[in-house]
Design a protein around this motif. Structure first.
Motif, PDB file in Angstrom:
ATOM      1  N   LYS A 130      -6.102   1.375  -0.986  1.00 32.97           N
ATOM      2  CA  LYS A 130      -5.615   0.022  -1.221  1.00 32.97           C
ATOM      3  C   LYS A 130      -6.030  -0.455  -2.607  1.00 32.97           C
ATOM      4  O   LYS A 130      -6.973   0.057  -3.212  1.00 32.97           O
ATOM      5  CB  LYS A 130      -6.170  -0.924  -0.153  1.00 32.97           C
ATOM      6  N   ARG A 131      -5.312  -1.433  -3.104  1.00 35.48           N
ATOM      7  CA  ARG A 131      -5.623  -1.956  -4.434  1.00 35.48           C
ATOM      8  C   ARG A 131      -6.997  -2.601  -4.479  1.00 35.48           C
ATOM      9  O   ARG A 131      -7.596  -2.741  -5.546  1.00 35.48           O
ATOM     10  CB  ARG A 131      -4.537  -2.940  -4.856  1.00 35.48           C
ATOM     11  N   ASN A 169      -8.157   1.077   9.325  1.00 32.76           N
ATOM     12  CA  ASN A 169      -8.800   0.573   8.114  1.00 32.76           C
ATOM     13  C   ASN A 169     -10.195   1.180   8.068  1.00 32.76           C
ATOM     14  O   ASN A 169     -11.020   0.938   8.954  1.00 32.76           O
ATOM     15  CB  ASN A 169      -8.865  -0.954   8.169  1.00 32.76           C
ATOM     16  N   VAL A 205       0.841  -1.208   0.000  1.00 35.44           N
ATOM     17  CA  VAL A 205       0.000   0.000   0.000  1.00 35.44           C
ATOM     18  C   VAL A 205       0.870   1.249   0.000  1.00 35.44           C
ATOM     19  O   VAL A 205       0.569   2.232  -0.682  1.00 35.44           O
ATOM     20  CB  VAL A 205      -0.982  -0.010   1.197  1.00 35.44           C
TER      21      VAL A 205
END
Length: 430
Positions: free
Chosen positions: A353-354, A415, A332
């Motif tokens: 994030k991906r 998160n 990240v």
């Protein structure tokens, strides 16, 4: 855009982003010195997703008779180990260090015409042996602090390095026009980069595609940590701008802290904090193109000196906290933050994030006392602490918001909820 409510004196930076290209994150491995266990490296690369390493095929090991090059000994072992690693994890971005001296030509730094010619011949041979996918090359290693010199000499002259680099760069670009050639490979050069400035006056920046430096401060008492090293990087950037080379990328090809109880050592948790913070701050500087953490694994030494303890892993293959932090967050961080906010020694780095989710890294400077940050509209945000480094953090949910209290410089990671958009977020720093 990230919204910040009611904050005077807050700096909101657009930061580096995907358009600048990812930050290349790797590790120094020393397969060429037989100091790294290939199985440990393969396992760790598989788990971390890191695919960049820095290693060496030493000139003196490859040319043991004049004009005759042979794969044997440690270079051969390294070549075979790299092949075995790639068979397991896929292609690896290898940064090849081109050095050191060769006793057939006087050892030490190649300065005389015969030695310079022989060195460029070694470079040509090695490039001819390596597959075309090997595209990163670094000219020497710490010439300025005497790297590769025959003792008792302690430093290398800027003008002789530049002369060697010019010929080497021209040779590499003729053989591989698409190669990225790093020039400098500077060891410690003080706070104001005096050797670098001398080398620039001698024309060094015309002898490479990008500049490489090594950053350490473990023996500098009050300066130990990431803040000081980032400050040095920013000074280096100013020097490049003054030299008219603002578009020249910088690669930090060594950075790290030894986990050691003796003089100049730091604790394992401190090393993890400094490493993670350095990677975060580097990722927000679009002109920093790559960082290689030094080094992958501790090295067994009879004297148990400080040099043996820079590893992310112990000699047993066990992971230190710094290894866990790099493994958990390198992907990240390499994508660079989409927003950076700082105020009075507190920082917030927002990453996408991906997978599409968002993370916020919160941290104070390394001298900060207890800090408090409120993340508005993020009541279901979760503390992400896979390495158990956030022991000082306290997270509370109040009226749809998240309050985070923490101490010092260890980054705290949240998160964010899937439904939360970056434009819905605001931060309040107490």
């Amino acid at each position: 855009m990230l919204i910040v409510a009611g904050l005077m004196g807050l700096i909101v930076s657009p930061s580096a982003n995907a358009a600048d290209g990812p930050l290349l994150i790797g590790v120094g491995t020393h397969l060429g010195q037989a100091k790294t266990g290939p199985r440990d490296l393969t396992r760790w690369m598989s788990e971390s997703g890191i695919r960049a390493i820095r290693d060496e095929f030493y000139w003196g090991h490859l040319e043991k008779q004049k004009n005759s090059f042979t794969w044997t000994g440690k270079p051969l072992q390294a070549k075979l180990a790299l092949g075995a690693i790639e068979a397991e994890v896929g292609d690896v971005a290898l940064l090849t260090v081109l050095g050191y001296g060769n006793p057939l030509y006087g050892g030490g730094h190649p300065e005389q015409p015969e030695a310079v010619s022989a060195y460029t011949r070694y470079v040509s041979w090695l490039l001819g042996q390596l597959p075309q996918k090997r595209r990163y090359f670094e000219i020497w290693n710490e010439w300025n602090t005497g790297g590769g010199l025959v003792k008792p000499k302690r430093s290398g002259r800027a003008e002789t390095y530049v002369a060697l680099a010019r010929q080497t760069y021209a040779k590499i670009k003729r053989l591989r026009p698409d190669a990225t050639v790093l020039v400098g490979a500077l060891g410690h050069d003080g706070q104001n980069w005096p050797w670098l400035q001398e080398a620039i006056r001698s024309g060094m920046l015309e002898a490479g595609d990008a500049l490489s430096v090594h950053l350490y401060n473990h023996c500098e008492r009050q300066r130990v940590g990431a803040d000081d090293l980032i400050g040095r990087l920013d000074k280096l950037r100013a020097i490049l701008i003054d030299a008219g080379r603002e578009n020249m990328g910088v690669y930090v090809t060594e950075v790290g802290w030894p986990t050691y109880e003796g003089r100049c050592g730091v604790g394992e948790r401190a090393a993890a904090e400094y490493t993670l913070r350095f990677l975060l701050e580097a990722s927000a500087r679009e002109w920093v193109k790559g960082v290689w953490v030094y080094e992958f694994m501790d090295t067994p030494r009879r004297d148990d000196s400080i040099q043996a303890h820079f590893g992310l892993l112990r000699t047993t293959g066990e992971e230190k906290p710094s290894s866990c932090a790099v493994r958990a967050f390198n992907q990240v961080i390499s994508d660079r933050p989409i927003r950076v906010l700082t105020r009075k020694g507190l920082s917030a780095y927002l990453f996408k994030k991906r997978s599409g989710e968002h993370l916020i890294f919160l941290f104070g400077n390394e001298q900060a006392a207890r800090s408090s940050v409120r993340v508005m509209n993020a009541g279901t945000a979760e503390l992400l602490d896979p390495c158990r480094l956030a022991s000082s953090a306290r997270v509370a949910r109040v009226a749809g918001h998240v309050e985070v209290n923490f101490e010092g410089g260890m980054p705290i990671v949240l998160n964010l909820p899937d439904h939360l958009r970056p434009e819905d977020i605001s931060l309040d720093f107490d």
